[in-house]
Design a protein around this motif. Structure first.
Motif, PDB file in Angstrom:
ATOM      1  N   LEU A 140     -34.536  92.858   2.048  1.00  0.00           N
ATOM      2  CA  LEU A 140     -33.619  92.598   0.938  1.00  0.00           C
ATOM      3  C   LEU A 140     -33.228  93.894   0.240  1.00  0.00           C
ATOM      4  CD1 LEU A 140     -35.127  89.359  -0.664  1.00  0.00           C
ATOM      5  CD2 LEU A 140     -33.018  89.573   0.658  1.00  0.00           C
ATOM      6  N   PHE A 141     -34.174  94.813   0.115  1.00  0.00           N
ATOM      7  CA  PHE A 141     -33.846  96.119  -0.462  1.00  0.00           C
ATOM      8  C   PHE A 141     -32.761  96.800   0.364  1.00  0.00           C
ATOM      9  CE2 PHE A 141     -34.302 100.711  -0.470  1.00  0.00           C
ATOM     10  CZ  PHE A 141     -34.330 101.015  -1.821  1.00  0.00           C
ATOM     11  N   LEU A 142     -32.908  96.758   1.680  1.00  0.00           N
ATOM     12  CA  LEU A 142     -31.919  97.373   2.566  1.00  0.00           C
ATOM     13  C   LEU A 142     -30.560  96.712   2.419  1.00  0.00           C
ATOM     14  CD1 LEU A 142     -30.972  99.129   4.939  1.00  0.00           C
ATOM     15  CD2 LEU A 142     -32.065  97.485   6.483  1.00  0.00           C
ATOM     16  N   ILE A 143     -30.533  95.379   2.388  1.00  0.00           N
ATOM     17  CA  ILE A 143     -29.264  94.656   2.250  1.00  0.00           C
ATOM     18  C   ILE A 143     -28.613  94.956   0.898  1.00  0.00           C
ATOM     19  CG2 ILE A 143     -28.310  92.344   1.888  1.00  0.00           C
ATOM     20  CD1 ILE A 143     -28.550  93.080   4.781  1.00  0.00           C
ATOM     21  N   CYS A 144     -29.413  94.990  -0.150  1.00  0.00           N
ATOM     22  CA  CYS A 144     -28.870  95.290  -1.488  1.00  0.00           C
ATOM     23  C   CYS A 144     -28.262  96.689  -1.514  1.00  0.00           C
ATOM     24  CB  CYS A 144     -29.965  95.174  -2.540  1.00  0.00           C
ATOM     25  SG  CYS A 144     -30.496  93.481  -2.879  1.00  0.00           S
ATOM     26  N   GLY A 145     -28.928  97.636  -0.883  1.00  0.00           N
ATOM     27  CA  GLY A 145     -28.385  98.992  -0.835  1.00  0.00           C
ATOM     28  C   GLY A 145     -27.083  99.057  -0.071  1.00  0.00           C
ATOM     29  N   ALA A 146     -27.005  98.351   1.063  1.00  0.00           N
ATOM     30  CA  ALA A 146     -25.774  98.337   1.851  1.00  0.00           C
ATOM     31  C   ALA A 146     -24.639  97.678   1.072  1.00  0.00           C
ATOM     32  CB  ALA A 146     -26.011  97.615   3.174  1.00  0.00           C
ATOM     33  N   CYS A 147     -24.939  96.583   0.375  1.00  0.00           N
ATOM     34  CA  CYS A 147     -23.918  95.910  -0.437  1.00  0.00           C
ATOM     35  C   CYS A 147     -23.460  96.800  -1.584  1.00  0.00           C
ATOM     36  CB  CYS A 147     -24.466  94.590  -0.979  1.00  0.00           C
ATOM     37  SG  CYS A 147     -24.730  93.323   0.274  1.00  0.00           S
ATOM     38  N   ARG A 148     -24.393  97.540  -2.168  1.00  0.00           N
ATOM     39  CA  ARG A 148     -24.038  98.470  -3.252  1.00  0.00           C
ATOM     40  C   ARG A 148     -23.058  99.522  -2.749  1.00  0.00           C
ATOM     41  NH1 ARG A 148     -22.581 101.940  -6.089  1.00  0.00           N
ATOM     42  NH2 ARG A 148     -23.484 102.761  -8.023  1.00  0.00           N
ATOM     43  N   LEU A 149     -23.282 100.049  -1.558  1.00  0.00           N
ATOM     44  CA  LEU A 149     -22.375 101.040  -0.971  1.00  0.00           C
ATOM     45  C   LEU A 149     -21.014 100.426  -0.668  1.00  0.00           C
ATOM     46  CD1 LEU A 149     -24.838 102.852   1.440  1.00  0.00           C
ATOM     47  CD2 LEU A 149     -23.708 103.871  -0.541  1.00  0.00           C
ATOM     48  N   ALA A 150     -21.010  99.218  -0.109  1.00  0.00           N
ATOM     49  CA  ALA A 150     -19.742  98.563   0.226  1.00  0.00           C
ATOM     50  C   ALA A 150     -18.922  98.300  -1.033  1.00  0.00           C
ATOM     51  CB  ALA A 150     -20.009  97.258   0.973  1.00  0.00           C
ATOM     52  N   ARG A 151     -19.576  97.847  -2.088  1.00  0.00           N
ATOM     53  CA  ARG A 151     -18.865  97.590  -3.341  1.00  0.00           C
ATOM     54  C   ARG A 151     -18.308  98.877  -3.937  1.00  0.00           C
ATOM     55  NH1 ARG A 151     -22.308  95.238  -8.228  1.00  0.00           N
ATOM     56  NH2 ARG A 151     -22.991  97.406  -8.260  1.00  0.00           N
ATOM     57  N   PHE A 152     -19.090  99.948  -3.845  1.00  0.00           N
ATOM     58  CA  PHE A 152     -18.637 101.233  -4.365  1.00  0.00           C
ATOM     59  C   PHE A 152     -17.407 101.735  -3.603  1.00  0.00           C
ATOM     60  CE2 PHE A 152     -18.714 105.891  -4.153  1.00  0.00           C
ATOM     61  CZ  PHE A 152     -18.676 106.214  -5.495  1.00  0.00           C
ATOM     62  N   ASN A 153     -17.378 101.518  -2.284  1.00  0.00           N
ATOM     63  CA  ASN A 153     -16.276 102.023  -1.468  1.00  0.00           C
ATOM     64  C   ASN A 153     -14.960 101.306  -1.745  1.00  0.00           C
ATOM     65  OD1 ASN A 153     -17.943 103.878  -0.243  1.00  0.00           O
ATOM     66  ND2 ASN A 153     -18.352 102.614   1.550  1.00  0.00           N
ATOM     67  N   ILE A 154     -15.014 100.036  -2.126  1.00  0.00           N
ATOM     68  CA  ILE A 154     -13.774  99.268  -2.315  1.00  0.00           C
ATOM     69  C   ILE A 154     -13.373  99.153  -3.781  1.00  0.00           C
ATOM     70  CG2 ILE A 154     -14.228  97.932  -0.230  1.00  0.00           C
ATOM     71  CD1 ILE A 154     -15.038  95.604  -2.020  1.00  0.00           C
ATOM     72  N   SER A 155     -14.248  99.581  -4.684  1.00  0.00           N
ATOM     73  CA  SER A 155     -13.956  99.440  -6.115  1.00  0.00           C
ATOM     74  C   SER A 155     -13.049 100.559  -6.597  1.00  0.00           C
ATOM     75  CB  SER A 155     -15.249  99.433  -6.936  1.00  0.00           C
ATOM     76  OG  SER A 155     -16.066  98.346  -6.580  1.00  0.00           O
ATOM     77  N   ILE A 156     -12.125 100.214  -7.472  1.00  0.00           N
ATOM     78  CA  ILE A 156     -11.226 101.176  -8.108  1.00  0.00           C
ATOM     79  C   ILE A 156     -11.470 101.124  -9.607  1.00  0.00           C
ATOM     80  CG2 ILE A 156      -8.839 101.851  -8.514  1.00  0.00           C
ATOM     81  CD1 ILE A 156      -8.100 100.514  -5.892  1.00  0.00           C
ATOM     82  N   ASN A 157     -11.995 102.222 -10.140  1.00  0.00           N
ATOM     83  CA  ASN A 157     -12.329 102.318 -11.561  1.00  0.00           C
ATOM     84  C   ASN A 157     -13.180 101.135 -12.018  1.00  0.00           C
ATOM     85  OD1 ASN A 157     -12.329 103.413 -14.156  1.00  0.00           O
ATOM     86  ND2 ASN A 157     -10.460 102.339 -14.746  1.00  0.00           N
ATOM     87  N   PRO A 158     -14.350 100.928 -11.411  1.00  0.00           N
ATOM     88  CA  PRO A 158     -15.196  99.793 -11.804  1.00  0.00           C
ATOM     89  C   PRO A 158     -15.747  99.974 -13.212  1.00  0.00           C
ATOM     90  CG  PRO A 158     -16.392 101.259 -10.350  1.00  0.00           C
ATOM     91  CD  PRO A 158     -14.973 101.785 -10.397  1.00  0.00           C
ATOM     92  N   GLN A 159     -15.927  98.850 -13.909  1.00  0.00           N
ATOM     93  CA  GLN A 159     -16.445  98.886 -15.269  1.00  0.00           C
ATOM     94  C   GLN A 159     -17.687  98.010 -15.354  1.00  0.00           C
ATOM     95  OE1 GLN A 159     -15.229 100.837 -17.674  1.00  0.00           O
ATOM     96  NE2 GLN A 159     -13.653 101.594 -16.250  1.00  0.00           N
ATOM     97  N   PRO A 160     -18.764  98.521 -15.948  1.00  0.00           N
ATOM     98  CA  PRO A 160     -19.984  97.707 -16.081  1.00  0.00           C
ATOM     99  C   PRO A 160     -19.789  96.584 -17.083  1.00  0.00           C
ATOM    100  CG  PRO A 160     -20.217  99.788 -17.257  1.00  0.00           C
ATOM    101  CD  PRO A 160     -18.921  99.877 -16.505  1.00  0.00           C
ATOM    102  N   LYS A 161     -20.620  95.533 -16.946  1.00  0.00           N
ATOM    103  CA  LYS A 161     -20.540  94.411 -17.876  1.00  0.00           C
ATOM    104  C   LYS A 161     -20.991  94.806 -19.270  1.00  0.00           C
ATOM    105  CE  LYS A 161     -20.849  90.363 -14.882  1.00  0.00           C
ATOM    106  NZ  LYS A 161     -21.609  89.118 -14.562  1.00  0.00           N
TER     107      LYS A 161
END
Length: 286
Positions: A140-161
């Motif tokens: 799960l740690f590995l999957i979470c890290g991969a998802c974090r990278l994928a989200r970072f690559n497609i995000s444009i000016n992301p804003q935290p909650k």
């Protein structure tokens, strides 16, 4: 003075300056650091294997290689920006390198160090449970890290909650190098000596679960982009960095763990503070 890798020339006709493209060789430079990142990740995997053979120093070397890879990960992007040689190829290669070095390598290290090395006669039933949970949690740690990278690559000016100060830049979710750094720092703090008590292994797996969740969360984490040696107070910045480097050099075990866990806790505290402040504001309006 012209930027590195590019030269601005003024046309004799008085037209606008023309900026030459960097040479092809310059585009290789950031990829060299990325390749070093991958090499350190691979070395970490080999040292984790050495650790399973009774060589505790292998676990410590695996953790340290991940720590050095964090530095390489920060350098390749900065070099690409300084030399104006950013490219889609470089971005994809960097993401793949991060999956290997900050996803696969720390997940394997976390499992063999915290679960696989448990003595066979140490609470056998609990040990079997921990081994099964360890596989799931580290995956799960590995999957979470991969998802974090994928989200970072497609995000444009992301804003935290939970936004911070206006104008300040934050990461949305804990970066995967920081997540890997948590695992590496804890293992290095114990000089690579593995866990021998299944109950402590459960605490270890909870820490890994929490780290994985923070990576895919939308909570804010300090980006560090505000640190600039060329700012209005360069002396204070240089002195602070020098003190941190000296502390790491002399007391690397405790210093690195404080930095890693402190960064992890900072995101949690920022989220709780924001929620508490919003609750107070809503109560005041009501």
């Amino acid at each position: 003075m012209a930027n590195a890798g590019a030269e601005v020339i003024q046309q004799e006709t008085g037209s606008a300056p023309v900026r030459r493209r960097p040479s092809r060789g310059m585009y290789v430079l950031p990829s060299v650091f990325t390749a070093g990142n991958i090499a350190l990740g691979f070395y970490s995997l080999t040292q984790s294997i050495q650790g399973t053979m009774g060589n505790n120093a292998g676990f410590d070397h695996a953790a340290l290689s991940i720590g050095f890879a964090v530095l390489f990960d920060g350098v390749d992007g900065r070099v690409a920006r300084m030399t104006q040689t950013t490219s889609d190829f470089g971005k994809e290669l960097d993401s793949l390198a991060d999956v290997v070095t900050f996803g696969v390598a720390p997940a394997v290290l976390a499992y063999v160090w915290g679960c696989r090395m448990l003595p066979v006669n140490a609470m056998p039933k609990l040990r079997e449970t921990v081994l099964a949970l360890g596989v799931v949690v580290c995956f799960l740690f590995l999957i979470c890290g991969a998802c974090r990278l994928a989200r970072f690559n497609i995000s444009i000016n992301p804003q935290p909650k939970n936004p911070g100060r206006p104008g300040s830049k934050y990461f949305v979710g804990m970066p995967i190098p920081a997540g890997a750094g948590v695992i590496a720092a804890v293992i290095h703090c114990f000089d690579g000596s593995p866990i021998y008590d299944p109950r402590i292994s459960i605490v270890w797996l909870l820490l890994i679960c929490g780290t994985g969740y923070l990576m895919v969360s939308s909570w804010r984490f300090w980006s560090g982009k505000e640190i600039d040696a060329g700012s209005r107070k360069p002396f204070q910045t240089v002195v602070l960095l020098a003190l941190v480097i000296a502390a790491i050099w002399m007391f690397s075990e405790i210093t690195l763990m404080i930095i890693a866990l402190g960064y992890l806790v900072s995101g949690v505290v920022a989220r709780l503070a924001y929620s508490w402040g919003r609750s107070r504001r809503n109560a005041g309006i009501a």
